[in-house]
Design an enzyme around this catalytic site. Sequence first.
Site, PDB file in Angstrom:
ATOM      1  N   LYS A  30      -5.767  10.470   4.635  1.00 43.21           N
ATOM      2  CA  LYS A  30      -6.882   9.595   6.257  1.00 43.21           C
ATOM      3  C   LYS A  30      -5.758   9.754   6.763  1.00 43.21           C
ATOM      4  CE  LYS A  30      -4.898   5.026   3.997  1.00 43.21           C
ATOM      5  NZ  LYS A  30      -4.975   3.830   3.679  1.00 43.21           N
ATOM      6  N   TYR A 249      16.002   3.539  33.002  1.00 43.56           N
ATOM      7  CA  TYR A 249      15.249   2.322  33.852  1.00 43.56           C
ATOM      8  C   TYR A 249      16.107   1.476  33.882  1.00 43.56           C
ATOM      9  CZ  TYR A 249      12.306   6.615  34.434  1.00 43.56           C
ATOM     10  OH  TYR A 249      11.293   7.755  34.605  1.00 43.56           O
TER      11      TYR A 249
HETATM   12  C1  PLP Z   1      -6.686   1.974  -0.953  1.00 43.51           C
HETATM   13  C2  PLP Z   1      -5.896   3.013  -1.061  1.00 43.51           C
HETATM   14  N1  PLP Z   1      -5.013   3.929  -2.343  1.00 43.51           N
HETATM   15  C3  PLP Z   1      -4.055   4.941  -2.425  1.00 43.51           C
HETATM   16  C4  PLP Z   1      -3.636   5.004  -0.654  1.00 43.51           C
HETATM   17  C5  PLP Z   1      -1.961   5.469  -1.178  1.00 43.51           C
HETATM   18  O1  PLP Z   1      -0.626   4.794  -0.889  1.00 43.51           O
HETATM   19  P1  PLP Z   1       0.785   5.153  -1.370  1.00 43.51           P
HETATM   20  O2  PLP Z   1       0.507   6.101   0.183  1.00 43.51           O
HETATM   21  O3  PLP Z   1       1.696   4.037  -0.978  1.00 43.51           O
HETATM   22  O4  PLP Z   1       1.146   6.043  -2.046  1.00 43.51           O
HETATM   23  C6  PLP Z   1      -3.450   4.025  -0.059  1.00 43.51           C
HETATM   24  C7  PLP Z   1      -2.725   3.948   1.420  1.00 43.51           C
HETATM   25  O5  PLP Z   1      -2.804   3.427   2.107  1.00 43.51           O
HETATM   26  C8  PLP Z   1      -4.871   3.430   0.156  1.00 43.51           C
HETATM   27  O6  PLP Z   1      -5.020   2.841   1.130  1.00 43.51           O
END
Ligand code: PLP
Length: 352
Positions: A30, A249
Amino acid sequence: MTAVLTLNQKRLYEQAKSIQDKDKLIVVVKNDAYNFGMDLAFDAFYAAGVRGFATTNLKEAIELRKKSNQIMILLLDPSTEFDLIRQHNITLTVPNLSFYTQYRNELEGIQIQLVFKNLLNRFGFEKASEMITVLDDNHMTVTGIWTHFAFADELSDLRYDQEKANWVQILDSLSSYVENLTYIHAQNSASYIRDGLLDQHTHLRAGVFAYGTRPYIEGLDTGCAKQTIKVSATVKDIIQISKGQSAGYSAAFVAKKDTTLAICDIGYGNGILRSRAKHEVMINGHFYPIAVMMMSHLLIEVDDGVKTGDKVYLYNDYLRLDDFAAKGVGAFSEQMAGLNHQTFDIQIIPLE
Ligand SMILES: Cc1ncc(COP(=O)(O)O)c(C=O)c1O
């Protein structure tokens, strides 16, 4: 010379292969493959033998299908774009009984997986009996079931044991269905490292570990996950300021003693988290504190060993995303998601 983001596709491949050679991986891609870049990441994972891909975003799922017909693409979030899902052979997560009841007709002909809610309390079926209603429906093509553990990353939180026990109970209640399912998956990176692949599971479903980052650092050495990115910039100038003088700044830095500052061409505009500025950078193999982070510049407290043109590392094998996560800079995904590719020179270390 501008800021450089190095994407080590070769290491990504090696990391994924080291997992896939032991246990089958559904890799979470994702947010543009955790902002590694989907094209590079897909090629590395596919070459490593991975054939399961998961995302929350239908657009990404469709892009993945254009790359290969040989992969299972799981949409982790529910969607009602049934025509697109069917057309691109995306596997849809059915989030609960009411979704199934409402869209039963539309779901026909689509591969679906059922998610168990468990302690995460996001989407999910509440009980095995509800899942059985769908599994018993001959008009549904159920290829898998899954859950997501909310506490696997918290080593001292006993609720991880509870959510595992809840899930095992679901698997027991569905035992007559389980052997006909191609995909039974629950474990993220932390759960997998802690427990190996759990009984009856066909796949792990990992993000961070597949990208070369440790989900937690206690008891794990860096060799188990070789970081797949580097971030560097350049010292553009060296200035001296006297005790009591300020820099940045609104006098963001006030020198407690006569100080040498290196001005470096990277900042939060590149997507570096502001919290990263609390920790050191590396120049010529030595660590130096950041005095101020601005949008496009860092002021770094240095010594005589640093000169204009030197390379400044914010992330490398000694400055790891997972160590910074443990220090509270932000989760791996937060540190990665911010990186603004357009502001970097991108260097790729390719597969071959
Ligand atoms: C539904 C789901 N599965 C698996 C994962 C992967 O998790 P990790 O990055 O801790 O392995 C995620 C990560 O956000 C997730 O939302």
